[in-house]
Design a protein around this motif. Sequence first.
Motif, PDB file in Angstrom:
ATOM      1  N   TRP A 271       0.693  -1.381  -0.154  1.00 50.55           N
ATOM      2  CA  TRP A 271       0.045   0.208   0.347  1.00 50.55           C
ATOM      3  C   TRP A 271       0.922   1.074  -0.447  1.00 50.55           C
ATOM      4  CZ3 TRP A 271      -3.387  -2.689   4.462  1.00 50.55           C
ATOM      5  CH2 TRP A 271      -4.173  -4.018   4.372  1.00 50.55           C
ATOM      6  N   ILE A 338      -9.576   5.484   3.061  1.00 51.35           N
ATOM      7  CA  ILE A 338      -9.336   5.289   1.883  1.00 51.35           C
ATOM      8  C   ILE A 338      -9.693   3.198   1.991  1.00 51.35           C
ATOM      9  CG2 ILE A 338      -7.823   4.391   0.446  1.00 51.35           C
ATOM     10  CD1 ILE A 338      -7.004   7.615   0.412  1.00 51.35           C
ATOM     11  N   ARG A 342     -12.611   1.609   0.165  1.00 52.07           N
ATOM     12  CA  ARG A 342     -11.780   0.790  -1.113  1.00 52.07           C
ATOM     13  C   ARG A 342     -11.825  -0.861  -0.796  1.00 52.07           C
ATOM     14  NH1 ARG A 342     -13.075   5.236  -2.864  1.00 52.07           N
ATOM     15  NH2 ARG A 342     -11.193   6.819  -3.855  1.00 52.07           N
ATOM     16  N   ARG A 343     -11.518  -1.470   0.331  1.00 49.47           N
ATOM     17  CA  ARG A 343     -11.095  -2.749   0.808  1.00 49.47           C
ATOM     18  C   ARG A 343      -9.631  -2.625   0.481  1.00 49.47           C
ATOM     19  NH1 ARG A 343     -16.698  -6.165   1.421  1.00 49.47           N
ATOM     20  NH2 ARG A 343     -18.178  -4.593   3.154  1.00 49.47           N
ATOM     21  N   MET A 345      -5.839  -0.730  -1.084  1.00 52.24           N
ATOM     22  CA  MET A 345      -5.705   0.949  -1.627  1.00 52.24           C
ATOM     23  C   MET A 345      -4.472   0.744  -2.612  1.00 52.24           C
ATOM     24  SD  MET A 345      -2.985   3.250   0.246  1.00 52.24           S
ATOM     25  CE  MET A 345      -4.466   3.645   1.476  1.00 52.24           C
ATOM     26  N   SER A 346      -4.632   0.964  -3.552  1.00 49.70           N
ATOM     27  CA  SER A 346      -3.527   1.105  -4.616  1.00 49.70           C
ATOM     28  C   SER A 346      -2.767   2.699  -4.594  1.00 49.70           C
ATOM     29  CB  SER A 346      -4.691   0.828  -6.324  1.00 49.70           C
ATOM     30  OG  SER A 346      -4.954   1.876  -6.507  1.00 49.70           O
ATOM     31  N   ASP A 349      -4.958   5.515  -6.255  1.00 50.11           N
ATOM     32  CA  ASP A 349      -5.774   6.982  -4.820  1.00 50.11           C
ATOM     33  C   ASP A 349      -5.336   7.743  -4.437  1.00 50.11           C
ATOM     34  OD1 ASP A 349      -7.705   4.095  -4.755  1.00 50.11           O
ATOM     35  OD2 ASP A 349      -6.425   3.376  -3.570  1.00 50.11           O
ATOM     36  N   ASP A 357     -12.570  13.203  -2.756  1.00 47.41           N
ATOM     37  CA  ASP A 357     -13.275  11.802  -2.603  1.00 47.41           C
ATOM     38  C   ASP A 357     -14.507  11.973  -1.585  1.00 47.41           C
ATOM     39  OD1 ASP A 357     -14.985   9.154  -2.420  1.00 47.41           O
ATOM     40  OD2 ASP A 357     -13.298   8.962  -4.117  1.00 47.41           O
TER      41      ASP A 357
END
Length: 466
Positions: A271, A338, A342-343, A345-346, A349, A357
């Motif tokens: 992450w 986040i 999102r369950r 993270m990338s 994001d 957001d």
Amino acid sequence: MPTEPDLVHVFARHAAELSYDALPTVVREAAKKSVLDTLGVILAASGMEPAVRGVVEIVAEGGGKPECSVIGFGGRRPAMMAALANGAMAHCLDYDDQTPWGQHTASSIVPAVFAVAERRGGVSGKDLIAAVAAGQDIFGRLRCNVDWKKDWNLSTVLAVFAATASAGRTMGQSSRQVAHAMGIATMQCSGIMEMVAGRGSDLRGMYAGFSAKGAVLAALMAEKGITGIDRMFEGQFGFMNTYFGGGFDREAMVRDLGRDFLGSGTLYKRWPCVGTAHSHMKAAIDIVTKNDVHLDQIAEIRLHVGDYHELMCQPLQERRSPATLADAKFSLPFLVSIAIARRGMSVSDFTEDGLHDRVVLEIATKISLVNDPALNWKLELPPGRVEILTHDGRRWSEEGRSVPGNADNPMGWDDICSKFRECATVSVIRLADDVVTRVAGLARRLEELSDATDLVKLLSPPAHEA
């Protein structure tokens, strides 16, 4: 008078004389993973962090001998300035690897060793691996055995010495030259924690550029015969007394030197944010996934925090809604929000749009803090704990265990290569898929390369305007 050589000479000899053949397989693999991982996050930062463009522009404006590659943006610059640009990008996304005790060193080491390797030419993959492993080991030995009061930013204050030792090893310097270089590097040894814990500064992302550049400068000065400081670490007015009030464990620093390599425990992030937030993120993800908790069901999210977690949470309202990308990556409430939304993270994001957001910001308003001194950071940071309460009275509590990339859930080569491909997709210049695949393959068999710099040359296309 002291009867033992100063630590600077002990570590310098360790770096200068370390051979690839002396490294256990796990140490070689860790060094190679750090190389590919760092190159990947540099590529990602070139396209995802606007602040680095100013650094790249300064480097380009300076001109100079076209010695070394500027990754992502392309073009060739003098070794010191290429190290500055690549180092500034290496930590920008907070996606670079870390030690099991926190802090970062590869983001300083890797840009420095490639800069001097390109300048010198003909550096084999085996020599580059040994150089990286030496620096990782030295950093770990320093990191674990100083009395840190969370006042200095250890990632730069210590990594400049690790990167200098690695650069000297890459250049084939003698132990005496490496010792001189490490002494010279004291002039480049800096970084206050307010840079990390404060808000609004781009320096938090770019700090590794300074230590990488400083390491290259120190190694080049030693190469020219400039002398360092004989009692650099342990002198009356030396590093240990100046920075840590004499609080260090020399015996532990040199124990099993040359046999036990601390870089073997390097952790690679899945992450792209500060690693000290990951356990809270994992705990929150586990709660919402295991129990299928919908966002509109959540009434309150309680983060149990120790002293260092608290730095990432105050002032709470600003940490719920950070103003900059650099602040976002160090804001625990925002990061947990986040992760819940999102369950996971990338790297995608973290954009200007992502800062606003509405779903993430709404989750963040539900976050509260529970102070827990048992979670204070001493050497290893205890796992974070999260509670989630729903409107209908349900309540769950989890500790963040098996965090992706941590020792109990490590990233293997396939994971590292997947992350590298993810990073390459957001580079400022899109690289061809076959180039990305080739670089990943070369990194995995780096020891076979007669010229290790083939890696960075593939990642440095014709110069791109910042």
